[in-house]
Design a protein around this motif. Structure first.
Motif, PDB file in Angstrom:
ATOM      1  N   ALA A   1       0.832  -1.203   0.000  1.00 25.99           N
ATOM      2  CA  ALA A   1       0.000   0.000   0.000  1.00 25.99           C
ATOM      3  C   ALA A   1       0.869   1.257   0.000  1.00 25.99           C
ATOM      4  O   ALA A   1       0.589   2.230  -0.715  1.00 25.99           O
ATOM      5  CB  ALA A   1      -0.931  -0.007   1.212  1.00 25.99           C
ATOM      6  N   ASP A   2       1.949   1.231   0.789  1.00 31.46           N
ATOM      7  CA  ASP A   2       2.847   2.383   0.850  1.00 31.46           C
ATOM      8  C   ASP A   2       3.621   2.572  -0.449  1.00 31.46           C
ATOM      9  O   ASP A   2       3.865   3.701  -0.882  1.00 31.46           O
ATOM     10  CB  ASP A   2       3.817   2.222   2.023  1.00 31.46           C
ATOM     11  CG  ASP A   2       3.149   2.449   3.370  1.00 31.46           C
ATOM     12  OD1 ASP A   2       1.975   2.869   3.378  1.00 31.46           O
ATOM     13  OD2 ASP A   2       3.785   2.205   4.412  1.00 31.46           O
ATOM     14  N   LEU A   3       4.018   1.455  -1.073  1.00 32.35           N
ATOM     15  CA  LEU A   3       4.695   1.554  -2.366  1.00 32.35           C
ATOM     16  C   LEU A   3       3.789   2.211  -3.405  1.00 32.35           C
ATOM     17  O   LEU A   3       4.222   3.057  -4.185  1.00 32.35           O
ATOM     18  CB  LEU A   3       5.109   0.161  -2.858  1.00 32.35           C
ATOM     19  CG  LEU A   3       6.395  -0.423  -2.287  1.00 32.35           C
ATOM     20  CD1 LEU A   3       6.563  -1.875  -2.721  1.00 32.35           C
ATOM     21  CD2 LEU A   3       7.604   0.384  -2.744  1.00 32.35           C
ATOM     22  N   ASP A   4       2.531   1.809  -3.403  1.00 36.38           N
ATOM     23  CA  ASP A   4       1.555   2.416  -4.317  1.00 36.38           C
ATOM     24  C   ASP A   4       1.428   3.910  -4.062  1.00 36.38           C
ATOM     25  O   ASP A   4       1.425   4.732  -4.985  1.00 36.38           O
ATOM     26  CB  ASP A   4       0.189   1.745  -4.147  1.00 36.38           C
ATOM     27  CG  ASP A   4      -0.065   0.726  -5.240  1.00 36.38           C
ATOM     28  OD1 ASP A   4       0.892   0.385  -5.947  1.00 36.38           O
ATOM     29  OD2 ASP A   4      -1.213   0.271  -5.382  1.00 36.38           O
ATOM     30  N   ARG A   5       1.336   4.260  -2.785  1.00 37.15           N
ATOM     31  CA  ARG A   5       1.152   5.665  -2.416  1.00 37.15           C
ATOM     32  C   ARG A   5       2.372   6.497  -2.795  1.00 37.15           C
ATOM     33  O   ARG A   5       2.239   7.609  -3.324  1.00 37.15           O
ATOM     34  CB  ARG A   5       0.908   5.756  -0.901  1.00 37.15           C
ATOM     35  CG  ARG A   5       0.720   7.170  -0.378  1.00 37.15           C
ATOM     36  CD  ARG A   5      -0.451   7.856  -1.019  1.00 37.15           C
ATOM     37  NE  ARG A   5      -0.644   9.188  -0.510  1.00 37.15           N
ATOM     38  CZ  ARG A   5      -1.302  10.153  -1.151  1.00 37.15           C
ATOM     39  NH1 ARG A   5      -1.838   9.898  -2.337  1.00 37.15           N
ATOM     40  NH2 ARG A   5      -1.433  11.348  -0.620  1.00 37.15           N
TER      41      ARG A   5
END
Length: 640
Positions: free
Chosen positions: A419-423
């Motif tokens: 999720a953080d990589l996407d963000r």
């Protein structure tokens, strides 16, 4: 026609054209940007080093080729001594005349100094103009500018540039600079008017060749700051240094506007005092302090223990939150300085690369079934027996036992990483828009190379997602199947228990879907819908395939048991009561097992649809449905 230098030919394997270096519009940034599209930077570096060695060899050969001409130079100078001796007498006479003129000039200059100061004190334009023209006639314009600096400018600067006064007020530095700027309109108005540096100057009545702001005022300002305010340039406190530097650069820009012409500004920027002032600011030390602050804070978050991001953050993990805040801080108004653009840009790419390495390191950690709170502390395993370690240490000459920390990661944390990589990837364009105006401040316009570098960083981050997704799917699948394999217990529940005919699904089906429901409800707003669907489909496909094999084994076992009992009955030729057969017209235990499995599979399909998925997209589910249906139908057909 201008002769063009021929560069030595290099090997054909070079990744660049040597003639590029000789083009008039050759630009290093464009050259590196073009080459990196075809080869890695490491290969470009190796090729440049190889060609550099070829150039050095060619230069040595060229010098050796013309060495004879250098050696013969002394031979060609024979007879020059006699010619030089003939010139000695007229040169001596000329020297005497020059000394006599120098004495007259000194006397005239001394008189001019007094007259110029008198004109300045009386604000007499005619006297000032007459003196400046005379200075120009005897080629002493620099002396006039130096006199104004020493007599008129220096006393004012020493009165204004006082460290105690600057430190006594929060805005003391800005107040001091404003007073310095007041000097030009108040004390240099007549000089600018006479020399043509003012708008109101009459062109026919001006004395050219002077620039008092550049050669008189500015050097005294710099001297006063360096001597009376040395703490101004101290980078020890980076916040204070940034504020002082920013205020000082604003002052310089305002002073440049007072110069009155672009030519005067160019002379100012070329003046040694201008360079001295700029060099006093130890920007590399300031950057190193900032670098340690940000890098230290980032490394403190990129540890074995994955902490949650602070409340209100758009990230799940502290490591990701700290990475983004580090990038933002590099280009924030409280840290950014135009002169450090190249260092800040390199640091930006380093931060992104460090985070990418950190994520790849997380992929090496074993997955723990424990909650995130339970895996805060890394486990430590010893290569030696504990009883030996805690026992008598006298015989342990080899030193302390070797320990190896084993750090686990939970599936929830893996999901948070994705999720953080996407963000972070979503916010990189926002970072680019923040950087662009900063680059424009220094005249940089090659934004395509900046965008390409950021895209490379984004692709490096994106490349981590498939492996992370694979581990997440595997863990979710194992969690689901850990409950679905309870189908093996269904025969035990019905065989010889006289249990009622089943009407609802088993509880293990609901338990199996619990991890998927938690994923969907807990991170719905942080994960892309398509990515979440991909995980759910993948996990259900893997676990359903294993569930199919389990149910098939159960049904096969039931069938074998049923056939075995029939053979035993025929062998005995008796009809005793059999728990696996229907009694009183009821359903047999084996049929109850088949019916229960059919209810479980039907309920599983219903819950899959409630998750927003289609059962046709779940591998092996159709085969599973057909399997339990074909096993259940004969049983239901036998019911009265």
């Amino acid at each position: 026609m201008e002769r063009r230098m021929n560069l030595p030919k290099g090997p054909d394997t070079l990744c660049f054209d040597k003639d590029e270096f000789m083009k008039e519009d050759f630009d290093v940034d464009h050259f590196v940007s073009d080459c990196r599209k075809h080869v890695p930077l490491e290969e470009l570096r190796d090729d440049l080093e190889l060609y550099y060695k070829l150039l050095k060899t060619a230069m040595v050969e060229l010098i050796n080729k013309d060495y004879a001409d250098f050696v013969n130079l002394s031979t060609n100078l024979v007879g020059m001594d006699k010619a030089l001796n003939q010139l000695s007498v007229p040169l001596g006479q000329l020297r005497e005349e020059f000394l006599r003129i120098a004495g007259i000039t000194a006397m005239l200059q001394q008189s001019l100094e007094g007259l110029l100061l008198e004109g300045l004190q009386a604000s007499d334009v005619d006297i000032i103009r007459h003196c400046l023209r005379t200075y120009a006639t005897i080629d002493k314009t620099r002396d006039a500018e130096a006199l104004v600096g020493q007599v008129l400018v220096k006393p004012y600067m020493d009165q204004v540039i006082i460290e105690q006064i600057v430190d006594s007020h929060p805005s003391g530095l800005r107040i001091m600079y404003n007073k310095l700027l007041e000097f030009v309109p108040h004390h240099c108005r007549l000089l600018k008017e006479v020399t043509g540096g003012a708008i109101s100057s009459e062109k026919g009545n001006t004395v050219p060749g002077y620039d008092f702001l550049v050669n008189s005022v500015w050097p005294e300002i710099v001297r006063g700051l360096e001597e009376n305010l040395p703490s101004l340039f101290n980078p020890g406190n980076p916040d204070a240094f940034h504020e002082k530097y920013s205020i000082s650069m604003d002052f310089v820009r305002t002073f440049e506007r007072q110069c009155g012409s672009q030519a005067s500004v160019r002379r100012l920027r070329a003046h040694p005092a201008y360079h001295s002032f700029n060099n006093k600011w130890n920007l590399p030390v300031y950057f190193q302090i900032r670098f340690r602050e940000i890098a230290g804070s980032l490394e403190a978050a990129l540890t074995d223990v994955l902490e949650d991001a602070p409340a209100g953050s758009s990230y799940c993990l502290l490591a990701s939150h700290r990475t983004w805040s580090s990038l933002q801080r590099c280009w924030s108004e409280h840290m950014f300085l135009p002169a450090l653009v190249h260092r800040l840009w390199r640091f930006t790419l380093q931060v992104l690369a460090r985070y990418s390495v950190f994520v790849n390191e997380l992929l090496l950690r074993p997955i723990s079934n424990e909650s995130a709170k339970d895996i805060k502390k890394p486990l430590v395993t010893s290569s030696k027996d504990p009883s030996v370690t805690h026992g008598n240490n006298e015989d342990q000459g080899s030193g302390p036992s070797e320990t190896k920390p084993v750090t686990f990661i939970s599936s929830t944390q893996l999901i948070c990483v994705v999720a953080d990589l996407d963000r972070l990837q979503e916010q990189l364009p926002e970072l680019l828009e923040t950087i662009k105006p900063k680059l424009e401040m220094i005249g940089f316009k090659n934004f395509s190379s900046i965008s390409a570098a950021l895209e490379d960083s984004r692709l490096s981050l994106s490349a981590c997602v498939p492996a992370l997704s694979g581990r997440i799917i595997q863990d979710l699948s194992e969690s689901c199947f850990s409950y679905l394999k309870s189908a093996l217990e269904v025969p035990r529940l019905y065989r010889r228990t006289n249990k009622e005919v089943p009407t609802t699904a088993s509880l293990y089906v609901d338990s199996a879907l619990k991890p998927l429901r938690q994923l969907q409800s807990g991170l719905r707003n942080r994960l892309r819908h398509t990515l979440m669907q991909q995980w759910l489909e993948g996990a259900l496909s893997e676990s359903t395939h294993k569930y199919y094999e389990t149910v098939s084994d159960v049904l096969h076992s039931v069938k074998k048991m049923e056939e075995s009992l029939k053979r035993l009955k025929q062998a005995r030729k008796t009809t005793p009561a059999n728990p696996s057969e229907s009694s009183g017209g009821g359903m047999s235990d084996d049929d109850k097992i088949r019916l229960q499995l059919a209810l479980d599979v039907k309920y599983l399909g219903e819950q899959i649809q409630k998750l927003g998925l289609q059962t046709k997209d779940i591998k092996s589910f159709l085969a599973l449905t057909e399997l339990v249906a074909s096993a259940k139908d004969p049983a239901t057909a036998e019911q009265p």
